[in-house]
Design a protein around this motif. Structure first.
Motif, short mmCIF file in Angstrom:
data_model
loop_
_atom_site.label_atom_id
_atom_site.label_comp_id
_atom_site.label_asym_id
_atom_site.label_seq_id
_atom_site.Cartn_x
_atom_site.Cartn_y
_atom_site.Cartn_z
N LEU A 276 40.83 53.02 25.04
CA LEU A 276 39.88 51.97 25.40
C LEU A 276 40.58 50.63 25.61
O LEU A 276 40.16 49.82 26.44
CB LEU A 276 38.81 51.84 24.31
N ARG A 277 41.66 50.38 24.87
CA ARG A 277 42.39 49.13 25.04
C ARG A 277 43.04 49.04 26.42
O ARG A 277 43.15 47.95 26.99
CB ARG A 277 43.46 49.00 23.95
N THR A 278 43.50 50.16 26.95
CA THR A 278 44.16 50.12 28.26
C THR A 278 43.18 49.68 29.35
O THR A 278 43.58 49.04 30.32
CB THR A 278 44.74 51.48 28.63
N ALA A 279 41.89 50.02 29.18
CA ALA A 279 40.89 49.64 30.19
C ALA A 279 40.71 48.13 30.24
O ALA A 279 40.37 47.57 31.29
CB ALA A 279 39.56 50.32 29.88
N LEU A 280 40.95 47.44 29.12
CA LEU A 280 40.78 45.99 29.08
C LEU A 280 41.84 45.26 29.91
O LEU A 280 41.68 44.09 30.24
CB LEU A 280 40.84 45.49 27.63
N GLU A 281 42.91 45.96 30.23
CA GLU A 281 44.01 45.35 30.98
C GLU A 281 43.82 45.49 32.49
O GLU A 281 44.59 44.91 33.26
CB GLU A 281 45.34 46.00 30.57
N ARG A 282 42.81 46.24 32.90
CA ARG A 282 42.61 46.48 34.33
C ARG A 282 41.48 45.60 34.87
O ARG A 282 40.44 45.46 34.24
CB ARG A 282 42.29 47.95 34.59
N SER A 283 41.71 45.04 36.06
CA SER A 283 40.71 44.17 36.68
C SER A 283 40.18 44.80 37.96
O SER A 283 40.94 45.39 38.73
CB SER A 283 41.33 42.81 37.00
N PHE A 284 38.89 44.68 38.19
CA PHE A 284 38.29 45.16 39.44
C PHE A 284 38.59 44.21 40.59
O PHE A 284 38.83 44.64 41.71
CB PHE A 284 36.77 45.27 39.28
N PHE A 285 38.56 42.91 40.29
CA PHE A 285 38.67 41.89 41.34
C PHE A 285 39.80 40.92 40.98
O PHE A 285 39.55 39.75 40.65
CB PHE A 285 37.35 41.13 41.50
N PRO A 286 41.05 41.36 41.02
CA PRO A 286 42.16 40.55 40.48
C PRO A 286 42.32 39.18 41.14
O PRO A 286 42.60 38.19 40.45
CB PRO A 286 43.39 41.42 40.71
N GLU A 287 42.11 39.10 42.45
CA GLU A 287 42.30 37.82 43.15
C GLU A 287 41.31 36.76 42.67
O GLU A 287 41.64 35.57 42.62
CB GLU A 287 42.16 38.01 44.66
N LEU A 288 40.11 37.19 42.31
CA LEU A 288 39.09 36.23 41.88
C LEU A 288 39.43 35.61 40.51
O LEU A 288 38.93 34.54 40.18
CB LEU A 288 37.72 36.91 41.82
#
Length: 295
Positions: A276-288
């Motif tokens: 679950l912690r790894t999911a916190l490091e991923r962004s859907f909209f990184p540029e924003l």
């Protein structure tokens, strides 16, 4: 048919000294449902409320089932709203998309609050019935996976737990190959005249979006010229709201799991809190998110 009496409408749990409702309140209330649809029938409450079927005799299993049912119903509504948002952005009709995305953020606040209720369950409470769960896990939620795909977290491996369900697997496969919410926003920017590379617009949609300097430059221009591109600026902020709320939901999920089972492996075979912690490091909209440093 004569008007119902106050006594016939009073709750059986009313205290003996309770005052009956005044007739002006109860007059005209429909009480005969022999030939008309009532509240329970419209909502199919017989089906909904019969779904909570604990497999053990332990008190807290009912809480565990109920919270997950509530989360799944909210996920269904989020998917419904995202369908409208995707279609609206595709048609350059942003007002309905704004309404749908704002509603998604409000729904997510309810889902975040649900973890607070589940966290009232102690480790001992959970371990008393954990054995009856077998290999079932929220990791296998079809609706959660559909939500992630629509938001852009594409990963074909995540479809593997659904191979046994032909309809669910086909729906996820379609979502995997379709433009995500962010893909549609990017295509909208291109239609509005922002210079974006063909590799961004014609990419393999089964893969997650990767950061693009050109896209970040486009969003930076939108933020700096918000009055000129106000609807795109508003779209950007609605997307940030959705991801912000989603990450808060993920965090509360992770902390609730840690509070209840520590760092044990999940029932479905995942690494539990570590996963679950790894999911916190991923962004859907990184540029924003990254553009905020440059504004």
């Amino acid at each position: 048919m004569s008007a119902p009496t106050n006594a016939s409408l009073s709750s059986p749990t009313d205290s003996p000294g309770a005052e009956p409702l005044p007739s002006r309140v109860t007059e005209g209330i429909h009480t005969d449902f022999a030939r008309s649809m009532g509240y329970g029938e419209y909502l199919r409450l017989d089906l909904l409320l019969s779904a909570q079927q604990p497999l053990s005799t332990h008190h807290d299993e009912m809480l565990f089932i109920t919270i997950h049912h509530v989360q799944e119903v909210w996920l269904k509504l989020i998917t419904h709203e995202l369908g409208l948002a995707l279609d609206s952005i595709r048609r350059d009709a942003l007002d309905p998309a704004f309404k749908a995305l704002a509603r998604v953020s409000r729904i997510q606040s309810q889902m975040i609050g649900a973890w607070d209720v589940l966290s009232t369950m102690t480790p001992a409470d959970y371990l008393s019935f954990r054995g009856v769960l077998g290999k079932s896990s929220g990791f296998q939620s079809f609706q959660y996976r559909m939500l992630e795909f629509r938001l852009g977290a594409k990963d074909a491996k995540m479809m593997l737990p659904h191979r046994h369900d032909t309809a669910a697997h086909a729906a996820l496969d379609a979502a995997l190959r379709a433009p995500s919410l962010y893909d549609e926003a990017i295509r909208l920017l291109a239609r509005r005249g922002f210079a974006l590379p063909a590799s961004l617009l014609e990419r393999d949609l089964t893969q997650p979006h990767r950061h693009s300097p050109e896209l970040q430059a486009a969003w930076l221009r939108i933020y700096r010229e918000a009055e000129t591109h106000f609807d795109l600026y508003q779209l950007a902020e609605e997307l940030v709201d959705v991801e912000d709320s989603f990450q808060q939901w993920r965090f509360r999920h992770m902390k609730t799991v840690e509070r209840i089972i520590g760092f044990r492996a999940g029932t479905g075979g995942s690494a539990g809190v570590a996963f679950l912690r790894t999911a916190l490091e991923r962004s859907f909209f990184p540029e924003l998110w990254q553009v905020r440093t440059e504004i």
